[in-house]
Write an enzyme that holds these catalytic residues in place. Structure first.
Site, PDB file in Angstrom:
ATOM      1  N   SER A  22     -17.755  14.625  -5.953  1.00  0.00           N
ATOM      2  CA  SER A  22     -17.076  13.322  -5.907  1.00  0.00           C
ATOM      3  C   SER A  22     -17.547  12.388  -7.012  1.00  0.00           C
ATOM      4  O   SER A  22     -17.135  11.231  -7.065  1.00  0.00           O
ATOM      5  CB  SER A  22     -17.321  12.658  -4.542  1.00  0.00           C
ATOM      6  OG  SER A  22     -18.707  12.423  -4.334  1.00  0.00           O
ATOM      7  N   THR A 154      19.305 -17.618   4.339  1.00  0.00           N
ATOM      8  CA  THR A 154      19.115 -16.612   5.384  1.00  0.00           C
ATOM      9  C   THR A 154      20.142 -15.528   5.117  1.00  0.00           C
ATOM     10  O   THR A 154      21.253 -15.814   4.650  1.00  0.00           O
ATOM     11  CB  THR A 154      19.319 -17.179   6.811  1.00  0.00           C
ATOM     12  OG1 THR A 154      20.682 -17.593   6.952  1.00  0.00           O
ATOM     13  CG2 THR A 154      18.400 -18.365   7.069  1.00  0.00           C
ATOM     14  N   HIS A 155      19.748 -14.277   5.360  1.00  0.00           N
ATOM     15  CA  HIS A 155      20.625 -13.133   5.061  1.00  0.00           C
ATOM     16  C   HIS A 155      21.039 -13.116   3.590  1.00  0.00           C
ATOM     17  O   HIS A 155      22.090 -12.561   3.250  1.00  0.00           O
ATOM     18  CB  HIS A 155      21.875 -13.149   5.960  1.00  0.00           C
ATOM     19  CG  HIS A 155      21.578 -13.264   7.419  1.00  0.00           C
ATOM     20  ND1 HIS A 155      21.205 -12.200   8.187  1.00  0.00           N
ATOM     21  CD2 HIS A 155      21.575 -14.350   8.239  1.00  0.00           C
ATOM     22  CE1 HIS A 155      20.999 -12.594   9.430  1.00  0.00           C
ATOM     23  NE2 HIS A 155      21.199 -13.903   9.491  1.00  0.00           N
ATOM     24  N   SER A 276      14.828  -4.067 -23.675  1.00  0.00           N
ATOM     25  CA  SER A 276      15.455  -2.758 -23.491  1.00  0.00           C
ATOM     26  C   SER A 276      15.427  -1.996 -24.806  1.00  0.00           C
ATOM     27  O   SER A 276      15.568  -2.583 -25.879  1.00  0.00           O
ATOM     28  CB  SER A 276      16.905  -2.939 -23.032  1.00  0.00           C
ATOM     29  OG  SER A 276      17.632  -1.735 -23.170  1.00  0.00           O
ATOM     30  N   LYS A 282      18.679  -7.774 -23.498  1.00  0.00           N
ATOM     31  CA  LYS A 282      17.986  -7.720 -22.215  1.00  0.00           C
ATOM     32  C   LYS A 282      16.613  -8.396 -22.247  1.00  0.00           C
ATOM     33  O   LYS A 282      15.871  -8.308 -23.211  1.00  0.00           O
ATOM     34  CB  LYS A 282      17.793  -6.263 -21.763  1.00  0.00           C
ATOM     35  CG  LYS A 282      19.065  -5.547 -21.390  1.00  0.00           C
ATOM     36  CD  LYS A 282      19.734  -6.144 -20.160  1.00  0.00           C
ATOM     37  CE  LYS A 282      18.921  -5.963 -18.908  1.00  0.00           C
ATOM     38  NZ  LYS A 282      18.734  -4.542 -18.552  1.00  0.00           N
ATOM     39  N   GLU A 289       8.718  -6.534 -11.103  1.00  0.00           N
ATOM     40  CA  GLU A 289       9.192  -5.265 -10.557  1.00  0.00           C
ATOM     41  C   GLU A 289       8.042  -4.300 -10.323  1.00  0.00           C
ATOM     42  O   GLU A 289       8.010  -3.580  -9.318  1.00  0.00           O
ATOM     43  CB  GLU A 289      10.212  -4.646 -11.512  1.00  0.00           C
ATOM     44  CG  GLU A 289      11.526  -5.412 -11.576  1.00  0.00           C
ATOM     45  CD  GLU A 289      12.468  -4.906 -12.654  1.00  0.00           C
ATOM     46  OE1 GLU A 289      13.596  -5.413 -12.725  1.00  0.00           O
ATOM     47  OE2 GLU A 289      12.068  -4.006 -13.426  1.00  0.00           O
ATOM     48  N   TYR A 316     -20.462  12.316  10.930  1.00  0.00           N
ATOM     49  CA  TYR A 316     -19.892  12.446   9.591  1.00  0.00           C
ATOM     50  C   TYR A 316     -19.234  13.811   9.425  1.00  0.00           C
ATOM     51  O   TYR A 316     -19.724  14.833   9.893  1.00  0.00           O
ATOM     52  CB  TYR A 316     -20.983  12.271   8.526  1.00  0.00           C
ATOM     53  CG  TYR A 316     -20.439  12.311   7.112  1.00  0.00           C
ATOM     54  CD1 TYR A 316     -19.906  11.167   6.533  1.00  0.00           C
ATOM     55  CD2 TYR A 316     -20.420  13.496   6.387  1.00  0.00           C
ATOM     56  CE1 TYR A 316     -19.376  11.192   5.245  1.00  0.00           C
ATOM     57  CE2 TYR A 316     -19.892  13.537   5.102  1.00  0.00           C
ATOM     58  CZ  TYR A 316     -19.376  12.384   4.540  1.00  0.00           C
ATOM     59  OH  TYR A 316     -18.843  12.412   3.281  1.00  0.00           O
ATOM     60  N   GLN A 321     -15.089  12.011   2.675  1.00  0.00           N
ATOM     61  CA  GLN A 321     -15.180  11.803   1.226  1.00  0.00           C
ATOM     62  C   GLN A 321     -13.855  11.273   0.682  1.00  0.00           C
ATOM     63  O   GLN A 321     -13.821  10.616  -0.362  1.00  0.00           O
ATOM     64  CB  GLN A 321     -15.537  13.126   0.538  1.00  0.00           C
ATOM     65  CG  GLN A 321     -15.669  13.014  -0.973  1.00  0.00           C
ATOM     66  CD  GLN A 321     -16.241  14.283  -1.591  1.00  0.00           C
ATOM     67  OE1 GLN A 321     -17.408  14.618  -1.365  1.00  0.00           O
ATOM     68  NE2 GLN A 321     -15.423  14.994  -2.341  1.00  0.00           N
ATOM     69  N   LYS A 324     -12.880   7.189  -0.333  1.00  0.00           N
ATOM     70  CA  LYS A 324     -13.195   6.379  -1.515  1.00  0.00           C
ATOM     71  C   LYS A 324     -12.021   6.202  -2.455  1.00  0.00           C
ATOM     72  O   LYS A 324     -11.745   5.085  -2.904  1.00  0.00           O
ATOM     73  CB  LYS A 324     -14.380   6.997  -2.259  1.00  0.00           C
ATOM     74  CG  LYS A 324     -15.664   6.981  -1.450  1.00  0.00           C
ATOM     75  CD  LYS A 324     -16.768   7.746  -2.128  1.00  0.00           C
ATOM     76  CE  LYS A 324     -17.836   8.111  -1.120  1.00  0.00           C
ATOM     77  NZ  LYS A 324     -17.341   9.045  -0.070  1.00  0.00           N
TER      78      LYS A 324
END
Length: 458
Positions: A22, A154-155, A276, A282, A289, A316, A321, A324
Site C-alpha cells: 500500500s 419551482t420545477h 471549443s 463558444k 460542469e 482488523y 486497506q 485509504k
C-alpha cells in the site's frame, strides 16, 4: 527480510508483493506516522519500557527521517509494504538495533488507525477553512445584490420574485450545515486508538492518556477490538463530503444554466471558462460542469467504504486497506472543487437587467395579487381562482398582470382597486417579504449578519 518474516520459509511472490503493498498511496501518511511514532517512543521512555537514551536515539532518528522524506531524499520500498514498515526499516538502518524497539507494545493495526485519524483531523480542519472562505465569498456577493431582483423557481418554472442575495443565502445555509457536520465528524475522529495493539491491547504498562496528550487527541478509545476495526469516522467524513459535493453540484448546475444564452443571468470570467476546438463563439462553463461531474466519484468513495466494511468480522481484516484510497480521493476531490469554486463565483459578472426582466415574466407576481385579495377579506382559495383566471386572460391577450386595466380586474372581482398597482411590481413583491428568512433586503441583511456570527465560531 520482512519485519514479520520469522515464521515464513518462502519469500513473498513478487505478484503478491505488488498486490499487497500500500506504500504507493499510504506514503502520504508519513508525517502522521512519524509524529505518532515519536509520541509512542516518548511514552515508552516515560513509563520505563525503554531507556531515556533509547528514546533520544529513536526520536532523533525519526526527526531526521522526516526531514529526509520532506527533502525528497527517501525512495520508499515496495517490499516494505506500507508507510509504517518503511519508516521502521529506515529507522533501523539509521540507528541500528535500538530502532527495532520502537514497535514495542504496538501493532500496525492500532498504528494505521492512529495515522488515519490524525490525517483526517488535519484534512477536516483544512476543508472547513475552504468552506469558510466559500461562505465568505457568498456573503460578500449577497451584500452586493440585496436589490438584484430575479425569479425564484419551482420545477424550473418561474415562480415568485426574489433577490439574488436571497438565492445565494440558501447556499450559505447549506455550507454552514456542512461545516457543522464536519465539526461533529471531527469530534468522533478525535479519539486516540494507539495502545489497542493488534486487537487485545498489551501487557506493557502504557500511559495511553499521555500519548493522547502528546498527539493532541481529546479522548482515548475504550475498546481495543473496536479501536482497530472502526472506520465509522471515515465513512462519516465521506458522507459529509458527499453532502458538500451535492451542494456544490446544485450550485454549479445553476451556474451552468444561468450562464447559458437562454438565461443570460451571469457571465463567467474567462479564467474560469473554456472554449471549443471547432466552434469559435463558444464559452463553456467547464469548471462548474467538472465540479458537478466529480460529485459522483465522492458518492462512489462513500459507497465503496460502506461496501468494504459490510459484513467484516472483528477485528482488523486486510479488506480495510481499501479504506485509504477512497478516503484520500474524497478529501482530494472536495478540496480541489472548493478551491476552484470560490474564485469562479467571486469573478463572475451578474447581469442584473436580465435577471429583473426574467422576474417580470412568467407572472411571478401572481401570488402577490392573490395575497392582495386575501388581505381585502377574500378567502385565499377564492383569491387563487380569481388570479388564475386573470393569468389565463393575460395569456389570451398577451399581457402581463401589470398591464391589465383596473376595469379588467374589476370584472373578475370588485375587491380590486387602484392600490393594486402599488404592490404587484416585482421589486415590491420581493421587498415586501420581510418575514424572517425571506428575500426582503432587511431580512437578508439579518440573515447575513447571523451567518457571519456562526462563521466566527470556526
Amino acid at each position: 527480510m520482512k519485519l514479520w518474516g520469522g515464521r515464513f520459509q518462502k519469500t513473498t511472490d513478487r505478484l503478491v508483493e505488488d498486490f499487497h503493498s500500500s506504500i504507493s498511496f499510504d506514503q502520504r501518511l508519513y508525517k502522521q506516522d512519524i509524529r505518532g511514532s515519536i509520541a509512542h517512543a516518548t511514552m515508552l521512555g516515560k513509563v520505563g519500557i525503554i531507556t531515556p537514551e533509547e528514546t533520544r536515539q529513536i526520536v532523533q532518528g525519526l526527526e531526521e527521517i522526516l526531514a529526509e522524506i520532506e527533502s525528497g531524499r527517501v525512495a520508499f520500498d515496495v517490499a516494505a509494504e506500507d508507510i509504517h514498515m518503511n519508516v521502521e526499516q529506515l529507522l533501523a538502518a539509521k540507528i541500528g538495533a535500538v530502532g527495532k524497539k520502537l514497535h514495542t507494545a504496538r501493532s500496525r493495526n492500532d498504528q494505521v488507525a492512529l495515522d488515519i485519524r490524525m490525517y483526517l483531523k488535519d484534512e477536516i480542519t483544512a476543508i472547513r477553512l475552504l468552506l469558510k472562505e466559500l461562505v465568505e465569498t457568498l456573503l460578500a456577493l449577497a451584500e452586493q445584490h440585496l436589490q438584484t431582483v430575479m425569479p425564484g423557481y419551482t420545477h424550473l418554472q418561474r415562480a415568485q420574485p426574489i433577490t439574488l442575495a436571497h438565492h445565494l443565502m440558501a447556499y450559505v445555509q447549506m455550507f454552514l450545515r456542512d461545516m457543522d457536520r464536519l465539526t461533529d465528524c471531527y469530534r468522533r475522529t478525535d479519539v486516540m486508538p494507539l495502545g489497542s495493539g493488534a486487537l487485545a491491547g498489551t501487557t506493557f504498562p502504557l500511559d495511553r492518556q499521555y500519548t493522547a496528550e502528546l498527539l493532541g487527541f481529546a479522548a482515548v478509545s475504550e475498546n481495543s477490538l473496536d479501536a482497530v476495526s472502526d472506520r465509522d469516522f471515515a465513512v462519516e467524513f465521506c458522507a459529509a463530503a458527499s453532502l458538500i459535493m451535492m451542494h456544490l453540484s446544485r450550485l454549479c448546475e445553476e451556474i451552468v444554466l444561468w450562464s447559458s444564452g437562454e438565461f443570460a443571468f451571469i457571465e463567467l470570467d474567462d479564467a474560469y471558462s473554456t472554449g471549443s476546438s471547432i466552434m469559435p463563439q463558444k464559452k463553456n462553463p467547464d469548471v462548474a460542469e467538472l465540479i458537478r461531474g466529480k460529485t459522483g466519484r465522492v458518492y462512489g468513495d462513500l459507497i465503496g467504504l460502506l461496501t468494504m466494511l459490510k459484513g467484516l468480522p472483528l477485528a482488523y481484516n486486510k479488506d480495510m486497506q481499501e479504506d485509504k484510497e477512497a478516503l484520500f480521493d474524497a478529501i482530494d476531490t472536495v478540496k480541489g472543487c472548493l478551491m476552484v469554486c470560490r474564485p469562479m463565483l467571486a469573478t463572475m459578472t451578474v447581469r442584473r437587467d436580465n435577471m429583473a426582466k426574467a422576474a417580470r415574466g412568467g407572472f411571478t407576481n401572481a401570488t402577490d395579487v392573490a395575497d392582495y385579495l386575501a388581505k381585502k377579506g377574500v378567502p385565499f382559495r377564492e383569491a387563487h381562482e380569481i388570479v388564475g383566471k386573470a393569468v389565463f386572460y393575460c395569456l389570451q391577450q398577451e399581457k402581463t398582470l401589470e398591464e391589465m386595466t383596473l376595469e379588467e380586474y374589476q370584472k373578475l372581482s370588485p375587491h380590486f382597486s387602484d392600490d393594486l398597482y402599488e404592490v404587484i411590481g416585482v421589486e415590491h413583491c420581493a421587498a415586501a417579504r420581510k418575514v424572517r428568512g425571506g428575500p426582503a433586503p432587511e431580512a437578508v441583511r439579518q440573515a447575513v449578519a447571523a451567518a457571519r456570527r456562526l462563521l466566527a465560531r470556526y
